[in-house]
Design an enzyme around this catalytic site. Structure first.
Site, PDB file in Angstrom:
ATOM      1  N   MET A 100      60.148  19.381  37.629  1.00  0.00           N
ATOM      2  CA  MET A 100      59.858  18.524  36.483  1.00  0.00           C
ATOM      3  C   MET A 100      60.239  19.220  35.175  1.00  0.00           C
ATOM      4  O   MET A 100      60.762  18.592  34.249  1.00  0.00           O
ATOM      5  CB  MET A 100      58.381  18.112  36.469  1.00  0.00           C
ATOM      6  N   PHE A 117      28.380  44.916  36.063  1.00  0.00           N
ATOM      7  CA  PHE A 117      29.519  44.743  36.966  1.00  0.00           C
ATOM      8  C   PHE A 117      29.606  43.287  37.436  1.00  0.00           C
ATOM      9  O   PHE A 117      28.620  42.706  37.865  1.00  0.00           O
ATOM     10  CB  PHE A 117      29.367  45.675  38.176  1.00  0.00           C
ATOM     11  N   GLN A 118      30.772  42.721  37.320  1.00  0.00           N
ATOM     12  CA  GLN A 118      31.052  41.332  37.687  1.00  0.00           C
ATOM     13  C   GLN A 118      30.162  40.340  36.941  1.00  0.00           C
ATOM     14  O   GLN A 118      29.820  39.280  37.461  1.00  0.00           O
ATOM     15  CB  GLN A 118      30.961  41.124  39.210  1.00  0.00           C
ATOM     16  N   LYS A 161      21.010  37.029  40.814  1.00  0.00           N
ATOM     17  CA  LYS A 161      20.700  37.671  42.096  1.00  0.00           C
ATOM     18  C   LYS A 161      19.199  37.946  42.262  1.00  0.00           C
ATOM     19  O   LYS A 161      18.659  37.809  43.355  1.00  0.00           O
ATOM     20  CB  LYS A 161      21.485  38.983  42.203  1.00  0.00           C
ATOM     21  N   GLU A 200      38.951  31.547  45.436  1.00  0.00           N
ATOM     22  CA  GLU A 200      37.930  30.588  44.998  1.00  0.00           C
ATOM     23  C   GLU A 200      38.519  29.309  44.422  1.00  0.00           C
ATOM     24  O   GLU A 200      37.879  28.248  44.470  1.00  0.00           O
ATOM     25  CB  GLU A 200      36.996  31.231  43.972  1.00  0.00           C
TER      26      GLU A 200
END
Lengths: 581, 174
Positions: A484, A111-112, A161, A49
Site C-alpha cells: 500500500m 524492576f518492570q 503483586k 503479548e
C-alpha cells in the site's frame, strides 16, 4: 472462605463466564498463574503479548463474548498497548489484566514497573488499579460490565503483586453502581417519528451500515428493515457481513477503496440512514464534499458520535438494533394508515433510484485484469479462496492492499465472518486475530489473508497455533513490498520508492512455516492457485501457510485520494465496462 | 484575558485518584484548549466539582461535553451559559512599588473592591475576588507597574437562581 488475591481474581473471571484467556506470564503476574492451574479457564500461551491482545480481539469479534488477555507488568503491559488501541478504535470488548509491581513499590521505578493505567487512559473505556484485595470481585464485575455495555470497548485492570498475595474473605460482587455510566439503549420515540417521515419522503435513500450493527447483533433486524423498505445498503469495512453481499440491494463497501456504486450512491443520495457508523474519514473523503445533498439520520449508541463529523437532521441515540426495530415498526405502522386508493408507502417508491444504481453497477463493476496468465493477480487469489470456502468461513485480514482486496473480492453472506483492523490499521493483526477467531469458533474454517509485510510482524504466533492445535489457514499475498505504501509512492510521490522493498525470498516463507510446525506451500502461477487452496482446505490438524507470489504492480482500485472528494473516484484501468488501459 | 469564545463546563466527578488526569488527558488528546480549571471536593465527600473554562474555537462545545460525559468517573456534566450563571475568580498579585507609586496601586485596588494583603519595603501583595472581567480590569491596570508575580485561580461558577425558576431540584447537580 479465605482466598489469596490471585485466587480471587481467577474466581472472579470464572464468575464472569470466562472460558478462554490469552497471555504470557512474568514476574509481577506470577502469583495469578498458580491458581490458573486449578481453573476451568483455558489459557493460551502466546509468544508475544501483542499476539495475546489481537487473539482476544479475534475471539471477541466472532464470538460476541469479551476477549480476555493477561500479561505481566512493564514490557508485558506495554506490548499489549497496540491491541488496546486497536480494540478502542474498533469498539471490541476486551478485558486485559496486567500485573503490576507491589503497591508499596509503585512510583519508585521498580524492576518492570510502568504506569500502564496512565499509558492506556486514552485507549481504554476505563481502567482500574486495584489497591485493596477486597475490591477484586467488584472491580472485575465492573470491568466486564463497562467493556460489554453501551458502545463496547477495551478495559484494563492493573493488579499489583502484593494484592495478588494478600488474603481476603471471598464474596460475590455486589450490584454494579457506576453513577457516571448509564448508556442510553432505547431511541427517543419522537426522533423515530421524525426519521420515519424523512424516510417516507426520500427519493434516493441509502442505508449506511457500520460496525455498530454487528456490535448490537442487529443483522436480522436490518434484513427486515431492508425487505420492508426496499432501501439499498452499503456496508463499511467494519460492517462487511452485516448484510449479505448476495442480496440484490447490497451495494458493497463505500470509502477510499469502496466500489464505484457504493461510493456514488452515498454521494448522490438525498437521505443517509447511518446505522452504527461514524462518518470515518476513510468513508467520507473530503467531509465538506461528502453526500452534499443528503439529509442524515444518524443512529448510534454513543452520543459523542452524533455531530462529531456531520450534523444530522435526526439523531437516534440508543442501541442500533432497537433503533432499526423501531424504525421498521414505525414505517410499517405509518404505511398501514394510508388513505384508500393512495399508493402504498412501502416498499418506498424509489425505482428510478434503483435503476440509476443498477446502471452504475453495470458500467463500473469491481474489476481487474482477469486475462493475465503470466502472473498471479492478488484479486484472483481472494476470489479463488472465497469460491473454495465453505459457507460461513471466517476471513481475517491484516492491513494494507491485501485487506482491501479481501474486503472487495470475498463474498460475505453472514455476520461475524470478517475480522480486520479498521480504525487503527494495525499491521500484523491477521495471524493472531485468526488464531483467536478459531478459538472462538472452532466449528468454522478460519482463513487469514495477510501481506508479506504484515506477516513478518506477528508470524511467530503460528508457533502458538501449532502448539495449541489451532488449525488456522494463512494466505500471504507476497508481492515483496509494503504494497500500500508502494502504491502511494507510485501514485503520489513520482514513483520514488522509499524503503518499501522487502524481497520475496527473504524470509523463506515455506521454510519458516514448516519451522513453526505448519504446512507450507508456495504458489507461483495462476494454475496453481486453486489446487493449492484445495490442498490447504483439506488440512485440519495444523496451521497452513500459502506463499502466493503475486503481481507487484497491482494496485487497489477504485481509489479516492486522501483528502479528495468522493466525486473524484478513480476506478483504475479495468474499472469501466469495455475499457482497459 | 477572558473572551466571548469561552464557555463554562461544570462537572461533578467521583472523588477518586486520577480523575483529574482523565479529564485533563481527554482535553489534550482531543485537541481542546482549557482556558482555566478549578477543582475541589463538594459537600458530598464522594464527589468533586470541576469547573472548566473552555475555548470553543478548538472544538464544538457539544462534542466536548459528550466526550467528557463518556468518562466513567464523570457523574454529571452541563454547560453554564454566562448569562445564566454566577462566576467568581480570585487574583493575587505582587507588585514592585517605590514610595511614589505605592499609594496609586493601593487606590486602584481599593477602587475595584480589592484589598492589600501584604506590604513589603519594595513590594505590595494585593487580592481581588470578583467577576473574571473585574480581574481582567485590575490585571490590565497593574501592567503599568512592575508585576513580580500574579496568580489567578480560574473560574468557579454556579447557576443563577432566577434561571432555575422555583425548582430547587434543578439546582442540585446529581
Amino acid at each position: 472462605m479465605k482466598l489469596t488475591g490471585a485466587q480471587a481474581l481467577i474466581k472472579s473471571l470464572e464468575t464472569q463466564g470466562v472460558e478462554v484467556m490469552f497471555g504470557l506470564p512474568g514476574g509481577a503476574i506470577l502469583p495469578v498463574y498458580d491458581p490458573l492451574l486449578d481453573s476451568s479457564i483455558r489459557h493460551i500461551l502466546v509468544r508475544h503479548e501483542q499476539g495475546a491482545g489481537h487473539m482476544a480481539e479475534g475471539y471477541a469479534q466472532v464470538s460476541g463474548k469479551p476477549g480476555v488477555a493477561m500479561v505481566t507488568s512493564g514490557p508485558g503491559a506495554t506490548n499489549i498497548v497496540t491491541p488496546l488501541a486497536n480494540a478502542y478504535m474498533d469498539s471490541t470488548p476486551l478485558v486485559v489484566i496486567s500485573g503490576q509491581v507491589a503497591s508499596t513499590s509503585i512510583g519508585t521505578d521498580a524492576f518492570q514497573e510502568c504506569d500502564i493505567t496512565g499509558i492506556t487512559m486514552g485507549i481504554t473505556k476505563h481502567n482500574w488499579l486495584i489497591t485493596d484485595v477486597n475490591d477484586i470481585p467488584q472491580v472485575i464485575a465492573e470491568a466486564f460490565h463497562v467493556a460489554t455495555s453501551g458502545r463496547p470497548g477495551p478495559v484494563l485492570v492493573d493488579f499489583p503483586k502484593d494484592i495478588a498475595n494478600a488474603l481476603m474473605e471471598w464474596h460475590e460482587p455486589g450490584e454494579i453502581i457506576l453513577p457516571g455510566f448509564n448508556p442510553i439503549t432505547e431511541p427517543n420515540p419522537e426522533s423515530i417519528r421524525q426519521a420515519t417521515e424523512l424516510i417516507l419522503s426520500s427519493k434516493r435513500p441509502v442505508l449506511y451500515v457500520g460496525g455498530g450493527v454487528l456490535k448490537s447483533r442487529a443483522s436480522e433486524a436490518l434484513s427486515i428493515l431492508v425487505e420492508q423498505s426496499g432501501i439499498p445498503v452499503v456496508t463499511t469495512l467494519m460492517a462487511r457481513g452485516a448484510f449479505p453481499d448476495s442480496h440484490p440491494l447490497a451495494l458493497g463497501m463505500p470509502g477510499m477503496h469502496g466500489n464505484y456504486t457504493a461510493v456514488t450512491a452515498l454521494q448522490k443520495a438525498d437521505l443517509l440512514i447511518s446505522l452504527g457508523a461514524r462518518f470515518d474519514d476513510r468513508v467520507t473523503g473530503k467531509v465538506s464534499a461528502f453526500a452534499p445533498n443528503a439529509k442524515v439520520i444518524h443512529a448510534d449508541i454513543d452520543p459523542a458520535e452524533i455531530g462529531k463529523v456531520r450534523t444530522p437532521d435526526v439523531s437516534l441515540i440508543g442501541e442500533c438494533r432497537r433503533s432499526i426495530e423501531e424504525l421498521t415498526r414505525s414505517l410499517t405502522e405509518r404505511a398501514a394508515t394510508k388513505a384508500p386508493g393512495e399508493t402504498p408507502l412501502l416498499p418506498l417508491q424509489i425505482s428510478d433510484w434503483i435503476k440509476e444504481i443498477r446502471a452504475w453497477q453495470d458500467e463500473f463493476p469491481l474489476n481487474y485484469d482477469k486475462e493475465a496468465t503470466d502472473t498471479v493477480k492478488p484479486q484472483f487469489v481472494i476470489e479463488s479462496l472465497s469460491k473454495a470456502a465453505d459457507d460461513g468461513t471466517i476471513l481475517v485480514a491484516g492491513v494494507g492492499q491485501h485487506q482491501m482486496w479481501a474486503s472487495q473480492y470475498w463474498k460475505f453472506d453472514h455476520p461475524y465472518t470478517w475480522v480486520n483492523s479498521g480504525g487503527l490499521g494495525t499491521m500484523g493483526f491477521a495471524v493472531p486475530a485468526a488464531i483467536g477467531a478459531k478459538v472462538g469458533r472452532p466449528d468454522k474454517t478460519v482463513w487469514a489473508v495477510d501481506g508479506d509485510g504484515c506477516f513478518q510482524m506477528t508470524a511467530q504466533e503460528i508457533v502458538t497455533a501449532t502448539a495449541e492445535r489451532i488449525p488456522v489457514k494463512i494466505a500471504i499475498l507476497n508481492n515483496a513490498y509494503l504494497g500500500m505504501v508502494r502504491q502511494w509512492q507510485h501514485m503520489f510521490y513520482d514513483e520514488r520508492y522509499s524503503e518499501v522493498y522487502l524481497s520475496p525470498d527473504l524470509p523463506n516463507y515455506v521454510g519458516w512455516a514448516e519451522a513453526m510446525g505448519a504446512v507450507g506451500f508456495r504458489v507461483d502461477t495462476p494454475e496453481d492457485v486453486g489446487p493449492t487452496i484445495d490442498k490447504a482446505n483439506e488440512i485440519d490438524d495444523r496451521p497452513v501457510v500459502i506463499d502466493f507470489r503475486t503481481d507487484v504492480t497491482e494496485k487497489v482500485f477504485p481509489m479516492v485520494a486522501a483528502g479528495a472528494s468522493n466525486d473524484d473516484i478513480m476506478v483504475g484501468p479495468f474499472g469501466r465496462k469495455g475499457e482497459s488501459k | 484575558m477572558t473572551s466571548a469564545k469561552h464557555h463554562i463546563v461544570t462537572a461533578l466527578v467521583e472523588n477518586k485518584a486520577g480523575v483529574l488526569a482523565r479529564v485533563a488527558g481527554l482535553f489534550a488528546r482531543r485537541g481542546y484548549n482549557i482556558f482555566s480549571l478549578a477543582v475541589a471536593p463538594t459537600h458530598d465527600p464522594k464527589l468533586s466539582r470541576i469547573t472548566i473554562v473552555v475555548d470553543v474555537d478548538s472544538a464544538p462545545l457539544d462534542q466536548i461535553v459528550h466526550q467528557l460525559d463518556k468518562l466513567i468517573n464523570v457523574v454529571e456534566i452541563r454547560e453554564l451559559g454566562p448569562s445564566d450563571s454566577l462566576e467568581r475568580e480570585l487574583l493575587l498579585a505582587t507588585i514592585a512599588v517605590d514610595s511614589q507609586v505605592r499609594s496609586e496601586v493601593i487606590q486602584i485596588v481599593a477602587a475595584l473592591g480589592g484589598a492589600v494583603l501584604d506590604v513589603g519595603v519594595q513590594c505590595l501583595t494585593v487580592e481581588l475576588a470578583g467577576t473574571p472581567e473585574s480581574l481582567d480590569t485590575l490585571e490590565e491596570l497593574l501592567r503599568s507597574y512592575e508585576i513580580v508575580a500574579i496568580q489567578r485561580t480560574g473560574r468557579v461558577a454556579l447557576p443563577k437562581l432566577r434561571s432555575t425558576g422555583s425548582q430547587i431540584d434543578n439546582l442540585r447537580i446529581a
